[in-house]
Design an enzyme around this catalytic site. Structure first.
Site, PDB file in Angstrom:
ATOM      1  N   MET A   1       0.839  -1.188   0.000  1.00 27.10           N
ATOM      2  CA  MET A   1       0.000   0.000   0.000  1.00 27.10           C
ATOM      3  C   MET A   1       0.880   1.245   0.000  1.00 27.10           C
ATOM      4  O   MET A   1       1.886   1.316   0.696  1.00 27.10           O
ATOM      5  CB  MET A   1      -0.904   0.021   1.239  1.00 27.10           C
ATOM      6  CG  MET A   1      -1.767  -1.229   1.396  1.00 27.10           C
ATOM      7  SD  MET A   1      -3.009  -1.403   0.117  1.00 27.10           S
ATOM      8  CE  MET A   1      -4.320  -0.394   0.806  1.00 27.10           C
ATOM      9  N   CYS A   2       0.516   2.226  -0.777  1.00 25.43           N
ATOM     10  CA  CYS A   2       1.281   3.461  -0.891  1.00 25.43           C
ATOM     11  C   CYS A   2       1.018   4.370   0.308  1.00 25.43           C
ATOM     12  O   CYS A   2       0.139   4.115   1.130  1.00 25.43           O
ATOM     13  CB  CYS A   2       0.901   4.186  -2.181  1.00 25.43           C
ATOM     14  SG  CYS A   2       1.005   3.165  -3.666  1.00 25.43           S
ATOM     15  N   ARG A   3       1.790   5.429   0.394  1.00 23.17           N
ATOM     16  CA  ARG A   3       1.566   6.488   1.387  1.00 23.17           C
ATOM     17  C   ARG A   3       1.544   7.815   0.646  1.00 23.17           C
ATOM     18  O   ARG A   3       2.269   8.012  -0.336  1.00 23.17           O
ATOM     19  CB  ARG A   3       2.679   6.530   2.429  1.00 23.17           C
ATOM     20  CG  ARG A   3       2.931   5.238   3.208  1.00 23.17           C
ATOM     21  CD  ARG A   3       1.886   4.983   4.297  1.00 23.17           C
ATOM     22  NE  ARG A   3       0.708   4.343   3.763  1.00 23.17           N
ATOM     23  CZ  ARG A   3      -0.379   4.036   4.489  1.00 23.17           C
ATOM     24  NH1 ARG A   3      -0.418   4.348   5.790  1.00 23.17           N
ATOM     25  NH2 ARG A   3      -1.409   3.438   3.940  1.00 23.17           N
ATOM     26  N   ASN A 112      -3.997   5.499  -3.161  1.00 23.13           N
ATOM     27  CA  ASN A 112      -3.453   4.408  -2.353  1.00 23.13           C
ATOM     28  C   ASN A 112      -4.517   3.334  -2.281  1.00 23.13           C
ATOM     29  O   ASN A 112      -5.660   3.615  -1.931  1.00 23.13           O
ATOM     30  CB  ASN A 112      -3.097   4.892  -0.940  1.00 23.13           C
ATOM     31  CG  ASN A 112      -2.802   3.737  -0.002  1.00 23.13           C
ATOM     32  OD1 ASN A 112      -2.178   2.754  -0.393  1.00 23.13           O
ATOM     33  ND2 ASN A 112      -3.270   3.844   1.238  1.00 23.13           N
TER      34      ASN A 112
END
Length: 275
Positions: A1-3, A112
């Site tokens: 998962m991105c931030r 995200n």
């Protein structure tokens, strides 16, 4: 998962979100605490607004923590509205075209999360785009395609409703082709005047999203996870919400994809029929 992190308010240096805080976005790129994976090293990007309507943008495939150009830019660029993102790839190779934020005209977008079964539903998603938006696609991610769908559905004129319809359309396609639909997402998008964000999931596991005032009254940041340990400062945005940051401050409304609306269903039926 991105931030990711986004800001709207009086102009500040990008470093106030990207590099300076104890748990800055760069810190989150290798030590995220509220994500499934602690490392987000598959590239990064910035989009910021200044004197021109279109945003400036800088993206690269290096991990954010190792790029001296990112630190230098963040310490020199001051903006009243900007988006910053560190990537953990779920769909699409590690290349610059797949790094967020994505930009079309005055609009910028970052995301995200993930769309399950993307490989099986990508073609009908692409088939919904007109020539202008189809040829605007340069990467291979589900994120960029969702952005283009929202633009197709009217993001420029009715941002939250268009994003709702885009997500609902993806759910409808997934149910039609796979029998299930699972989308987990937070996203931020802007036209350079207003900053919008959504937090949504088809199950109970929506990615985290927090908001906090920053500086003078009316200035706010939105982040995937808090930038420091001042717990009283950060408010968690509920799942199923859309946030609107404008000159009037922060407002939150319900975000509910409109997969069952008759108008949407009729307009999108040809794409489903050819899938």
């Amino acid at each position: 998962m991105c931030r990711w992190a986004a800001y709207r308010g009086v102009p500040i240096f990008l470093e106030e979100l990207v590099t300076s805080p104890a748990h800055s976005l760069i810190e989150q790129s290798h030590c995220a605490t509220r994500a499934k994976t602690a490392t987000n090293g598959d590239g990064f990007g910035l989009a910021w607004y200044g004197d021109r309507p279109e945003p400036g943008r800088f993206r690269d495939v290096l991990p954010a923590w190792s790029d001296c150009n990112l630190k230098s830019l963040a310490s020199q660029i001051r903006s009243p509205l900007f988006l910053a993102h560190v990537r953990a790839a779920t769909h699409g190779a590690t290349r610059r075209d797949n790094c967020h934020p994505f930009v079309q005209g005055t609009w910028s977008f970052m995301h995200n999360g993930q769309i399950d079964n993307f490989d099986r539903i990508r073609r009908p998603m692409e088939g919904m785009l007109d020539d202008e938006h189809f040829h605007a696609r340069v990467g291979t991610t589900d994120s960029e395609l969702l952005f283009l769908l929202a633009l197709q559905f009217g993001l420029r004129d009715r941002p939250i409703a268009a994003m709702s319809e885009a997500v609902g359309f993806v759910e409808q396609i997934s149910l039609h082709l796979t029998g299930t639909a699972r989308i987990r997402m937070t996203a931020a998008f802007s036209d350079g005047k207003t900053l919008y964000a959504v937090r949504y999931s088809t199950d109970e596991h929506a990615p985290t999203l927090f908001a906090a005032p920053m500086g003078p009254k009316g200035s706010f940041c939105l982040v995937s996870e808090p930038l420091n340990d001042e717990t009283d400062t950060w408010v968690e945005i509920p799942a199923g919400s859309a946030v609107i940051l404008s000159e009037n401050g922060l407002d939150a409304v319900e975000f509910k994809p409109e997969a069952e609306r008759t108008r949407v269903d009729q307009a999108r039926r040809p794409a489903l029929a050819t899938a």
